[in-house]
Design an enzyme around this catalytic site. Structure first.
Site, PDB file in Angstrom:
ATOM      1  N   GLU A   1       0.839  -1.207   0.000  1.00  0.00           N
ATOM      2  CA  GLU A   1       0.000   0.000   0.000  1.00  0.00           C
ATOM      3  C   GLU A   1       0.870   1.252   0.000  1.00  0.00           C
ATOM      4  O   GLU A   1       0.803   2.057   0.929  1.00  0.00           O
ATOM      5  CB  GLU A   1      -0.896   0.018   1.244  1.00  0.00           C
ATOM      6  CG  GLU A   1      -1.789  -1.200   1.413  1.00  0.00           C
ATOM      7  CD  GLU A   1      -2.462  -1.234   2.791  1.00  0.00           C
ATOM      8  OE1 GLU A   1      -2.141  -0.409   3.667  1.00  0.00           O
ATOM      9  OE2 GLU A   1      -3.318  -2.112   2.995  1.00  0.00           O
TER      10      GLU A   1
ATOM     11  N   TYR B   1       0.411  13.963   0.611  1.00  0.00           N
ATOM     12  CA  TYR B   1      -0.137  14.581   1.815  1.00  0.00           C
ATOM     13  C   TYR B   1       0.005  16.108   1.763  1.00  0.00           C
ATOM     14  O   TYR B   1       0.233  16.753   2.775  1.00  0.00           O
ATOM     15  CB  TYR B   1       0.519  14.003   3.074  1.00  0.00           C
ATOM     16  CG  TYR B   1       0.482  12.492   3.111  1.00  0.00           C
ATOM     17  CD1 TYR B   1      -0.722  11.835   3.341  1.00  0.00           C
ATOM     18  CD2 TYR B   1       1.618  11.724   2.885  1.00  0.00           C
ATOM     19  CE1 TYR B   1      -0.776  10.445   3.359  1.00  0.00           C
ATOM     20  CE2 TYR B   1       1.569  10.332   2.894  1.00  0.00           C
ATOM     21  CZ  TYR B   1       0.367   9.706   3.130  1.00  0.00           C
ATOM     22  OH  TYR B   1       0.319   8.330   3.142  1.00  0.00           O
TER      23      TYR B   1
ATOM     24  N   CYS C   1      -2.990  33.607  10.381  1.00  0.00           N
ATOM     25  CA  CYS C   1      -2.741  34.211  11.692  1.00  0.00           C
ATOM     26  C   CYS C   1      -2.403  33.179  12.745  1.00  0.00           C
ATOM     27  O   CYS C   1      -3.183  32.942  13.682  1.00  0.00           O
ATOM     28  CB  CYS C   1      -3.965  35.021  12.099  1.00  0.00           C
ATOM     29  SG  CYS C   1      -4.298  36.274  10.873  1.00  0.00           S
ATOM     30  N   GLU C   2      -1.296  32.516  12.587  1.00  0.00           N
ATOM     31  CA  GLU C   2      -0.796  31.554  13.572  1.00  0.00           C
ATOM     32  C   GLU C   2       0.716  31.503  13.449  1.00  0.00           C
ATOM     33  O   GLU C   2       1.243  31.528  12.341  1.00  0.00           O
ATOM     34  CB  GLU C   2      -1.309  30.136  13.269  1.00  0.00           C
ATOM     35  CG  GLU C   2      -2.765  29.957  13.475  1.00  0.00           C
ATOM     36  CD  GLU C   2      -3.115  28.524  13.878  1.00  0.00           C
ATOM     37  OE1 GLU C   2      -2.276  27.838  14.485  1.00  0.00           O
ATOM     38  OE2 GLU C   2      -4.241  28.136  13.578  1.00  0.00           O
TER      39      GLU C   2
ATOM     40  N   ARG D   1       3.269   7.690  -0.269  1.00  0.00           N
ATOM     41  CA  ARG D   1       4.257   8.750  -0.419  1.00  0.00           C
ATOM     42  C   ARG D   1       5.328   8.462  -1.481  1.00  0.00           C
ATOM     43  O   ARG D   1       5.679   9.327  -2.275  1.00  0.00           O
ATOM     44  CB  ARG D   1       4.947   8.958   0.926  1.00  0.00           C
ATOM     45  CG  ARG D   1       5.855  10.159   0.965  1.00  0.00           C
ATOM     46  CD  ARG D   1       6.660  10.179   2.273  1.00  0.00           C
ATOM     47  NE  ARG D   1       5.921   9.838   3.437  1.00  0.00           N
ATOM     48  CZ  ARG D   1       5.320  10.712   4.259  1.00  0.00           C
ATOM     49  NH1 ARG D   1       5.427  11.997   4.036  1.00  0.00           N
ATOM     50  NH2 ARG D   1       4.652  10.298   5.322  1.00  0.00           N
TER      51      ARG D   1
HETATM   52  N1  LLP Z   1      -1.532   1.936   4.401  1.00  0.00           N
HETATM   53  C1  LLP Z   1      -2.096   2.410   5.527  1.00  0.00           C
HETATM   54  C2  LLP Z   1      -3.001   1.549   6.292  1.00  0.00           C
HETATM   55  C3  LLP Z   1      -1.796   3.711   5.955  1.00  0.00           C
HETATM   56  O1  LLP Z   1      -2.350   4.166   7.074  1.00  0.00           O
HETATM   57  C4  LLP Z   1      -0.923   4.524   5.193  1.00  0.00           C
HETATM   58  C5  LLP Z   1      -0.610   5.886   5.609  1.00  0.00           C
HETATM   59  C6  LLP Z   1      -0.380   3.986   4.013  1.00  0.00           C
HETATM   60  C7  LLP Z   1      -0.696   2.686   3.658  1.00  0.00           C
HETATM   61  C8  LLP Z   1       0.535   4.755   3.118  1.00  0.00           C
HETATM   62  O2  LLP Z   1       1.735   5.102   3.758  1.00  0.00           O
HETATM   63  P1  LLP Z   1       2.906   5.771   2.923  1.00  0.00           P
HETATM   64  O3  LLP Z   1       3.382   4.760   1.903  1.00  0.00           O
HETATM   65  O4  LLP Z   1       2.377   6.986   2.254  1.00  0.00           O
HETATM   66  O5  LLP Z   1       3.932   6.083   3.924  1.00  0.00           O
HETATM   67  N2  LLP Z   1       0.009  12.786   6.554  1.00  0.00           N
HETATM   68  C9  LLP Z   1       1.275  12.165   6.931  1.00  0.00           C
HETATM   69  C10 LLP Z   1       1.325  10.713   6.539  1.00  0.00           C
HETATM   70  C11 LLP Z   1       0.184   9.907   7.098  1.00  0.00           C
HETATM   71  C12 LLP Z   1       0.231   8.459   6.692  1.00  0.00           C
HETATM   72  C13 LLP Z   1      -1.016   7.780   7.066  1.00  0.00           C
HETATM   73  N3  LLP Z   1      -1.104   6.430   6.650  1.00  0.00           N
HETATM   74  C14 LLP Z   1       2.403  12.968   6.313  1.00  0.00           C
HETATM   75  O6  LLP Z   1       2.152  13.974   5.659  1.00  0.00           O
HETATM   76  O7  LLP Z   1       3.575  12.624   6.513  1.00  0.00           O
END
Ligand code: LLP
Length: 419
Positions: A272, A371, A342-343, A275
């Protein structure tokens, strides 16, 4: 590797100059490189070549319909976390049989919608959720394909807000109870136990945690087999980091480490990634409004803000900032790059050493594809910015800039007595 490069000291997205985009569409905006998106998906997918596998893009990272459509056309599946994400998939004609549904709080409506669509599996995270899925499936006279998300209790060494595999996090089922839960699930008539899933966190830049989780998962799958529970899918989540500043392993090395302990289990491997596919395929472009100096500090005030890109304040995230036109490079300074919200938390960079821009200059905040837009909001009644998709020399507006009417859509003015 990505396709945001300088040509004659001007930053380009593929064959299109960023300055030209700013002239045409105004600022701020997000721009994505299609070539980079395609390359990243392919490189990741190819890292698992030779193993029965399915890449389910974690669309929470970037969920614009055009981008989902592109990935679907490349054979991608999707990891979803809400009915809204399911509907996005269905809207672009994605194959439901390639969708997995993660998350700790799925509602009856969401479970029903997922079963109705015929998704590959629901990754359940608790005992009550298993019961709930069983009930909903029973009402629909269906058998629900489920996996159990295991919390492997390990520290992936990333920011606490994006670390999910530790025992005290809300995610998954504790290791110590996995067998008990599978046994219970086996007794639920409307469930088909098809898999085991896990996800340990995000922006992981070391292969060790992936090795550790694969080893743990291997042991569980073997024990389950010994107990007569044969699964089809092993979903190892996402989490591979990108080079904001650190140097993460390339997908091929990640895949090697991940697959080593589990390859011979003969299960279909699901990943999955979010990023790593889209992070470096997008930039956030903003214009300098003022350069403000106080007796202690220099602020570069830009028209983009925390509501457009919240990662710096939320995760102390580092995003490289480049001058779009390098010809205008002044002296190097140390400055905070801040927005108009404003923060005090409204910054894109703090204490950043960079060439000093002047008012009117354009800055590109790099690695903003993941993200970035998806976490943006209308805070301070700021319209959400456009998303542009660059494909060689073509520019597609894949989301328009919001206007004031968009911001107030759904609001009502009620007349109340003043006293
Ligand atoms: N699978 C599940 C169950 C997840 O919760 C996530 C991310 C992914 C896959 C994908 O993860 P990645 O490959 O993108 O690392 N907003 C935060 C990141 C939150 C990630 C949440 N879950 C940021 O901007 O760093």
């Amino acid at each position: 590797m990505n396709y945001f490069e300088y040509k004659d000291d001007q930053l380009y997205a593929e064959d299109v100059s960023i300055a030209d985009l700013a002239r045409r569409f105004g600022t701020p905006f997000y721009a994505y490189s299609a070539r980079t998106l395609k390359r990243h998906f392919r490189v990741f997918d190819e890292a698992f070549a030779g193993t029965d596998h399915l890449v389910c893009f974690a669309m929470k990272a970037l969920s614009n319909l055009s981008i989902l459509k592109l990935f679907a056309s490349m054979g991608s599946g999707f990891d979803i976390v809400s009915v809204g994400e399911l509907m996005r998939c269905l809207r672009v004609g994605a194959d439901p049989a390639k969708i997995v549904f993660s998350g700790v709080g799925k509602t009856d409506e969401e479970i029903a919608a997922a079963l109705e669509a015929g998704i590959l599996m629901i990754n359940a995270e608790s005992r009550p959720e298993l019961d709930r899925i069983n009930q909903v499936a029973g009402r629909m006279k269906r058998r629900a394909p489920v996996s159990l998300r295991v919390n492997p209790d390990l520290d992936p060494g990333t920011h606490p807000h994006i670390s999910t595999g530790h025992r005290d996090s809300k995610f998954g089922v504790p290791l110590s109870q996995v067998h008990e839960y599978y046994a219970a699930a086996r007794g639920l008539p409307n469930l088909e136990l098809v898999g085991l899933s896990t996800h340990i966190g995000s922006q992981i830049t070391d292969t060790m945690p992936f090795n550790e989780v694969a080893e743990k998962v291997r042991a569980i799958v073997s024990e389950l087999r010994a107990n007569g529970i044969a699964l089809k899918y092993l979903d190892l989540g996402g989490g591979l980091g990108i080079p904001y500043q650190e140097e993460p392993p390339p997908p091929a090395e990640y895949a090697k480490v991940l697959l080593k302990p589990i390859r011979d289990l003969g299960l279909r491997i699901i990943t999955e990634p979010g990023r790593v596919i889209v992070g470096n395929a997008g930039v956030f472009v903003t214009r300098v409004v003022y350069v403000k100096e106080t007796d202690v500090k220099r602020f570069i005030v830009v028209d983009g803000a925390m509501n457009d890109l919240i990662r710096p304040v939320l995760y102390e995230a580092y995003h490289e900032i480049r001058l779009v036109d390098r010809r205008s490079v002044g002296k190097r300074v140390v400055a905070d790059v801040v927005g108009p919200v404003c923060e005090s938390g409204d910054f894109l960079a703090r204490e950043r050493e960079m060439p000093e821009p002047k008012a009117g200059d354009l800055l590109a905040v790099m690695s903003a594809g993941a993200y970035g837009f998806v976490m943006s909001s209308n805070y301070n009644s700021r319209p959400r910015v456009p998303e542009l998709l660059i494909d060689d020399a073509d520019v597609h507006v894949i989301r328009e800039r919001e206007n004031f009417e968009d911001i107030i859509r759904g609001e009502k003015i009620v007349e109340l007595k003043a006293r």
